[in-house]
Every structure is written in structure tokens, then in C-alpha cells.
Design a protein around this motif. Structure first.
Motif, PDB file in Angstrom:
ATOM      1  N   VAL A   1      39.101  33.328  45.694  1.00 26.12           N
ATOM      2  CA  VAL A   1      40.153  34.274  45.348  1.00 26.12           C
ATOM      3  C   VAL A   1      41.539  33.624  45.315  1.00 26.12           C
ATOM      4  O   VAL A   1      42.287  33.770  44.341  1.00 26.12           O
ATOM      5  CB  VAL A   1      40.148  35.481  46.319  1.00 26.12           C
ATOM      6  N   LEU A   2      41.913  32.912  46.374  1.00 25.36           N
ATOM      7  CA  LEU A   2      43.270  32.357  46.434  1.00 25.36           C
ATOM      8  C   LEU A   2      43.530  31.300  45.361  1.00 25.36           C
ATOM      9  O   LEU A   2      44.573  31.350  44.693  1.00 25.36           O
ATOM     10  CB  LEU A   2      43.552  31.812  47.831  1.00 25.36           C
ATOM     11  N   PRO A   3      42.618  30.331  45.145  1.00 26.71           N
ATOM     12  CA  PRO A   3      42.864  29.387  44.047  1.00 26.71           C
ATOM     13  C   PRO A   3      42.976  30.085  42.693  1.00 26.71           C
ATOM     14  O   PRO A   3      43.828  29.732  41.867  1.00 26.71           O
ATOM     15  CB  PRO A   3      41.638  28.464  44.093  1.00 26.71           C
ATOM     16  N   ALA A   4      42.140  31.102  42.481  1.00 20.97           N
ATOM     17  CA  ALA A   4      42.187  31.836  41.212  1.00 20.97           C
ATOM     18  C   ALA A   4      43.497  32.628  41.081  1.00 20.97           C
ATOM     19  O   ALA A   4      44.037  32.780  39.977  1.00 20.97           O
ATOM     20  CB  ALA A   4      40.992  32.775  41.107  1.00 20.97           C
ATOM     21  N   MET A   5      44.001  33.125  42.194  1.00 15.57           N
ATOM     22  CA  MET A   5      45.275  33.841  42.166  1.00 15.57           C
ATOM     23  C   MET A   5      46.398  32.925  41.684  1.00 15.57           C
ATOM     24  O   MET A   5      47.210  33.306  40.832  1.00 15.57           O
ATOM     25  CB  MET A   5      45.607  34.384  43.551  1.00 15.57           C
ATOM     26  N   PHE A   6      46.445  31.707  42.228  1.00 12.38           N
ATOM     27  CA  PHE A   6      47.478  30.756  41.811  1.00 12.38           C
ATOM     28  C   PHE A   6      47.364  30.463  40.319  1.00 12.38           C
ATOM     29  O   PHE A   6      48.363  30.439  39.588  1.00 12.38           O
ATOM     30  CB  PHE A   6      47.350  29.444  42.603  1.00 12.38           C
ATOM     31  N   THR A   7      46.137  30.231  39.860  1.00 15.02           N
ATOM     32  CA  THR A   7      45.916  29.920  38.449  1.00 15.02           C
ATOM     33  C   THR A   7      46.344  31.086  37.560  1.00 15.02           C
ATOM     34  O   THR A   7      46.955  30.894  36.506  1.00 15.02           O
ATOM     35  CB  THR A   7      44.435  29.584  38.204  1.00 15.02           C
ATOM     36  N   CYS A   8      46.022  32.304  37.992  1.00 10.50           N
ATOM     37  CA  CYS A   8      46.384  33.490  37.216  1.00 10.50           C
ATOM     38  C   CYS A   8      47.898  33.629  37.085  1.00 10.50           C
ATOM     39  O   CYS A   8      48.424  33.872  35.991  1.00 10.50           O
ATOM     40  CB  CYS A   8      45.782  34.740  37.856  1.00 10.50           C
TER      41      CYS A   8
ATOM     42  N   GLY B   1      41.342  35.133  32.024  1.00 10.82           N
ATOM     43  CA  GLY B   1      40.205  35.812  32.648  1.00 10.82           C
ATOM     44  C   GLY B   1      38.902  35.043  32.571  1.00 10.82           C
ATOM     45  O   GLY B   1      38.100  35.059  33.508  1.00 10.82           O
ATOM     46  N   ALA B   2      38.663  34.346  31.468  1.00 13.12           N
ATOM     47  CA  ALA B   2      37.378  33.658  31.293  1.00 13.12           C
ATOM     48  C   ALA B   2      37.251  32.416  32.159  1.00 13.12           C
ATOM     49  O   ALA B   2      36.133  31.992  32.472  1.00 13.12           O
ATOM     50  CB  ALA B   2      37.192  33.298  29.818  1.00 13.12           C
ATOM     51  N   THR B   3      38.376  31.818  32.555  1.00 13.00           N
ATOM     52  CA  THR B   3      38.318  30.540  33.280  1.00 13.00           C
ATOM     53  C   THR B   3      39.088  30.556  34.592  1.00 13.00           C
ATOM     54  O   THR B   3      39.299  29.514  35.196  1.00 13.00           O
ATOM     55  CB  THR B   3      38.897  29.411  32.395  1.00 13.00           C
ATOM     56  N   VAL B   4      39.484  31.718  35.066  1.00 12.09           N
ATOM     57  CA  VAL B   4      40.393  31.800  36.208  1.00 12.09           C
ATOM     58  C   VAL B   4      39.845  31.125  37.458  1.00 12.09           C
ATOM     59  O   VAL B   4      40.610  30.608  38.283  1.00 12.09           O
ATOM     60  CB  VAL B   4      40.761  33.275  36.497  1.00 12.09           C
ATOM     61  N   ASN B   5      38.540  31.113  37.611  1.00 18.28           N
ATOM     62  CA  ASN B   5      37.914  30.492  38.788  1.00 18.28           C
ATOM     63  C   ASN B   5      37.378  29.100  38.504  1.00 18.28           C
ATOM     64  O   ASN B   5      36.689  28.512  39.337  1.00 18.28           O
ATOM     65  CB  ASN B   5      36.777  31.376  39.292  1.00 18.28           C
ATOM     66  N   LEU B   6      37.721  28.555  37.346  1.00 17.60           N
ATOM     67  CA  LEU B   6      37.127  27.281  36.926  1.00 17.60           C
ATOM     68  C   LEU B   6      38.142  26.204  36.624  1.00 17.60           C
ATOM     69  O   LEU B   6      37.789  25.030  36.510  1.00 17.60           O
ATOM     70  CB  LEU B   6      36.252  27.500  35.676  1.00 17.60           C
ATOM     71  N   VAL B   7      39.412  26.566  36.454  1.00 19.65           N
ATOM     72  CA  VAL B   7      40.437  25.580  36.102  1.00 19.65           C
ATOM     73  C   VAL B   7      41.558  25.613  37.134  1.00 19.65           C
ATOM     74  O   VAL B   7      41.712  26.582  37.877  1.00 19.65           O
ATOM     75  CB  VAL B   7      41.015  25.837  34.691  1.00 19.65           C
ATOM     76  N   GLY B   8      42.356  24.541  37.143  1.00 21.88           N
ATOM     77  CA  GLY B   8      43.470  24.453  38.063  1.00 21.88           C
ATOM     78  C   GLY B   8      44.738  25.064  37.493  1.00 21.88           C
ATOM     79  O   GLY B   8      44.771  25.526  36.345  1.00 21.88           O
TER      80      GLY B   8
ATOM     81  N   SER C   1      44.629  40.479  41.178  1.00 26.71           N
ATOM     82  CA  SER C   1      43.606  41.336  41.785  1.00 26.71           C
ATOM     83  C   SER C   1      42.536  41.704  40.774  1.00 26.71           C
ATOM     84  O   SER C   1      41.351  41.809  41.100  1.00 26.71           O
ATOM     85  CB  SER C   1      44.251  42.611  42.347  1.00 26.71           C
ATOM     86  N   PHE C   2      42.947  41.907  39.544  1.00 28.86           N
ATOM     87  CA  PHE C   2      42.020  42.288  38.483  1.00 28.86           C
ATOM     88  C   PHE C   2      41.037  41.151  38.180  1.00 28.86           C
ATOM     89  O   PHE C   2      39.826  41.356  38.154  1.00 28.86           O
ATOM     90  CB  PHE C   2      42.822  42.659  37.223  1.00 28.86           C
ATOM     91  N   VAL C   3      41.560  39.945  37.961  1.00 32.47           N
ATOM     92  CA  VAL C   3      40.692  38.843  37.543  1.00 32.47           C
ATOM     93  C   VAL C   3      39.886  38.258  38.701  1.00 32.47           C
ATOM     94  O   VAL C   3      38.929  37.504  38.475  1.00 32.47           O
ATOM     95  CB  VAL C   3      41.492  37.730  36.839  1.00 32.47           C
ATOM     96  N   THR C   4      40.243  38.581  39.942  1.00 31.32           N
ATOM     97  CA  THR C   4      39.490  38.069  41.095  1.00 31.32           C
ATOM     98  C   THR C   4      38.688  39.146  41.804  1.00 31.32           C
ATOM     99  O   THR C   4      38.080  38.879  42.837  1.00 31.32           O
ATOM    100  CB  THR C   4      40.441  37.417  42.130  1.00 31.32           C
ATOM    101  N   ALA C   5      38.648  40.348  41.260  1.00 30.36           N
ATOM    102  CA  ALA C   5      38.044  41.480  41.969  1.00 30.36           C
ATOM    103  C   ALA C   5      36.578  41.255  42.316  1.00 30.36           C
ATOM    104  O   ALA C   5      36.091  41.778  43.323  1.00 30.36           O
ATOM    105  CB  ALA C   5      38.187  42.753  41.133  1.00 30.36           C
TER     106      ALA C   5
END
Length: 374
Positions: A196-203, A242-249, A185-189
Motif C-alpha cells: 500500500v505505502l509504496p503504491a501510494m507514493f507512486t500514485c 492504476g494498471a501499474t501502481v504496485n509494479l513501478v517506482g 486509497s482507490f488504486v490501493t484498496a
């Protein structure tokens, strides 16, 4: 008449973001429990956390709205709680080294410094990758806090015992495990709904990887597990991703988290004591080991695996300088005030005489007008 797609989805997206924002508020309070391992310094930590929060959060919003002309909406509220949670992390560097009332002063001085660094990263520089706060939150918290202790120079803290108990360390276990659950929730806020969902899995992949690597390295180095090192360093994956949560798998996220766990664990076992001996100052809660160095790992990873531009490097270096300089100024100002009579002890802020006697009502569970239920 049917509502347009925009009219239907926009409120839903905002409500979804509201709930992620609530999780960040919850995480802020859990950070206090993450720092409750000193058995005679629990209420004081909770109070310092609350004072930091109740000053930093509204002050950020007021400056944004009245000075910068930014409307107060769900995004600005979340940005404000990012500021507040950064301060709560940062005070972990100098917890117990100043009187409780002076956390208010620290908070007032922190917010403009944080906002300046935020402007530097995302407005002055172009193309910085940091959606989940590896640089803005974690790095700045660690190095602003270190600036404070370098300016404060309260060497007496080095002679204070940090005795723990099963009870006090259990608070840390609980907080760490709950923070792991809430971290996505923090890194996708501030991400758009589709990310959001892809970033959640990565996190989560990064977090489970650091929880594993922390255990393995601890076992290899010490043949046993230090519960405080483990409960802290296991979260390093969340800091670094945090820096790449929405950019990597998920696989890349797992690798980043695994490396962050190794680095954080090594810092707790070796770098922490070396810095203490070299500088003469003490990072009370080891914030540098969990937030500072893993934050750098995550920021650099964005350059390696996500193609971040040169601005990423300037963001890292700028955050180091801005954090240490503004924190150092804060430490020098705090040094003007009297040192607390008791370090790392609740008695600095509370009358603990009766509370710590064998026949204390707090120990036996007695309440006003009766006794507590069994």
C-alpha cells in the motif's frame, strides 16, 4: 496466552482496508461535484449520482452473494463500490440526455455488463495487470457510456448551452483537488498491506506529474488556462497509473502521469470536438478524455514498463468491445422512453420556478420559521 501474529495483524489489515474503502465511497460522491459545472444543472447531477449509486452498489453485492455464492466481506463491498463508481463516471457521458428516473434503468443494465467484463479480464484472461482499475473502471466507464450515446442518438443535446459560473466551476475545483488527495486509497484498496505505502507514493507522483503537464501544455497551446480542462485533465495521472501502481517506482509513475496529462489535455482541446462532429453525439462531461484515453495509456504502459503478457492487449480490446456493445444495447433500450422535456437543466426533475425567482427563499436563505444565520 499471547495471540499469534496472524490473529493480531489480520483484523488490523482488514480495518486498514475498511478505511480505504470509505475513501472510495467518498470519491464516488466527489465525482458528482466534478460534474457540477453547468450552472442550471447541479441538483439533477447530484440526484443522478445518488440513483446510480443506490441501485448499482447493492445490486452488485446481491448478484455476487445470491447468484455467485460469494461471501459479503470488506473486499466484496469494495468491489461493489468499484462497480458503482464506474457507473457514476459512465453516466457523465450521457448526463442530461435522459430523464432522471431512467438512470435507475441504466444502473440495472450496467451491473451485469460490468460484472461480465470483470470476469473477462480477471478470470477468463490470465495475467492482466490492473490493480488500480485503469481498464476495469476507467476504460469500461468511458466506452460503456459511449455505447449508450451511440445507441441513444440524442442529437438535441448538441444545441443546448452549457453556461457556467464562478460558483459552479468552483465545485469542480474543490472536487478535483479532493479527488487528487484521496486517489491513492482507490488504486490501493485491494492491495495487500505491504504494497500500500509504496503504491501510494507512486500514485501521488503520477498525479502531480499530470497536474504539471496539463498546465504546461494548456499554456503552450492556448496561452491561458481553461479551468474545466485543467481540473479534469490534472487527474489523468491517477487514471493511468492504476494498471501499474504496485509494479513501478516513483520515477516511472511520474513519467506515466506526465504523459497521461499531456494526452488528456490534447483530447479535451482537439479530440473532443472532432468526435462530436464525426459521430453527431456528445460526451457531456468529456469522460472519454479523462478516463477512456488515459485508461488506455495506463494499460499499454503496463506492457511497456511492467512486462504485462499478451492478455493485457486482449483486456484492452475486450473492454472496448464489451463496453460499446453492452452500452449500445442500453442506449437502444433507453431510446424507447420519452426524451426529457428539459436537457441539462434541474427543472427536468425539480420544480425550479420559485427557486429561480429573485425573491426566492432559497436565494435569500430563509428557512422554515425564520432566516438562516449570516
Amino acid at each position: 496466552m499471547l495471540l499469534s501474529t496472524y490473529e493480531v495483524t489480520e483484523p488490523v489489515a482488514e480495518l486498514f482496508q475498511f478505511h480505504r474503502g470509505q475513501d472510495v465511497f467518498f470519491m464516488l460522491m466527489l465525482v458528482a461535484f466534478l460534474m457540477l459545472f453547468i450552472r442550471r444543472y447541479e441538483w439533477g447531477v447530484a440526484l443522478a449520482t445518488m440513483l446510480s449509486f443506490v441501485v448499482a452498489w447493492p445490486l452488485y453485492l446481491l448478484i455476487s452473494n445470491t447468484v455467485l455464492g460469494i461471501d459479503i466481506n470488506i473486499e466484496s463491498v469494495i468491489l461493489a463500490v468499484f462497480c458503482a463508481i464506474t457507473l457514476v463516471i459512465a453516466i457523465g457521458v450521457f448526463l442530461g440526455q435522459i430523464s432522471t428516473i431512467h438512470y435507475i434503468t441504466a444502473a440495472v443494465l450496467f451491473v451485469p455488463a460490468y460484472m461480465f467484463n470483470e470476469w473477462f479480464i480477471f478470470s477468463f484472461l490470465d495475467g492482466v495487470l490492473d490493480a488500480g482499475g485503469s481498464i476495469l473502471v476507467h476504460m469500461f466507464a468511458a466506452y460503456w457510456g459511449w455505447g449508450v450515446i451511440l445507441g441513444l442518438r440524442n442529437r438535441k443535446i448538441n444545441d443546448e448551452p452549457m453556461k457556467t459560473s464562478v460558483h459552479s466551476v468552483s465545485f469542480v475545483w474543490l472536487a478535483s483537488m479532493l479527488l487528487l488527495v484521496l486517489w491513492p486509497s482507490f488504486v490501493t484498496a485491494l492491495l495487500p498491506p505491504e504494497e500500500v505505502l509504496p503504491a501510494m507514493f507512486t500514485c501521488y507522483m503520477a498525479l502531480v506529474a499530470s497536474a504539471l503537464s496539463t498546465y504546461l501544455l494548456s499554456y503552450i497551446l492556448k496561452k491561458e488556462i481553461d479551468p474545466l480542462v485543467y481540473t479534469y485533465a490534472m487527474l489523468a495521472g491517477g487514471v493511468a497509473i492504476g494498471a501499474t501502481v504496485n509494479l513501478v517506482g516513483p520515477l516511472t509513475g511520474w513519467i506515466i502521469g506526465f504523459i497521461a496529462g499531456l494526452v488528456s489535455t490534447w483530447c479535451f482541446y482537439y479530440l473532443h470536438d472532432w468526435l462530436n462532429k464525426t459521430t453527431g453525439v456528445l460526451d457531456t462531461m468529456g469522460v472519454h478524455n479523462l478516463h477512456g484515453v488515459p485508461g488506455i495509456v495506463g494499460a499499454v504502459a503496463a506492457m511497456v514498463v511492467a512486462g504485462a503478457p499478451l492478455a493485457q492487449l486482449w483486456a484492452i480490446l475486450g473492454t472496448l468491445v464489451i463496453g460499446i456493445v453492452t452500452g449500445g444495447i442500453t442506449g437502444l433500450i433507453l431510446k424507447i422512453f420519452k426524451e426529457p422535456k428539459q436537457l441539462l437543466d434541474d427543472s427536468e426533475a425539480f420544480d425550479m420556478t420559485e427557486a429561480r425567482t429573485p425573491d426566492s427563499p432559497l436565494i435569500h436563505g430563509e428557512q422554515h420559521g425564520g432566516t438562516a444565520p449570516a
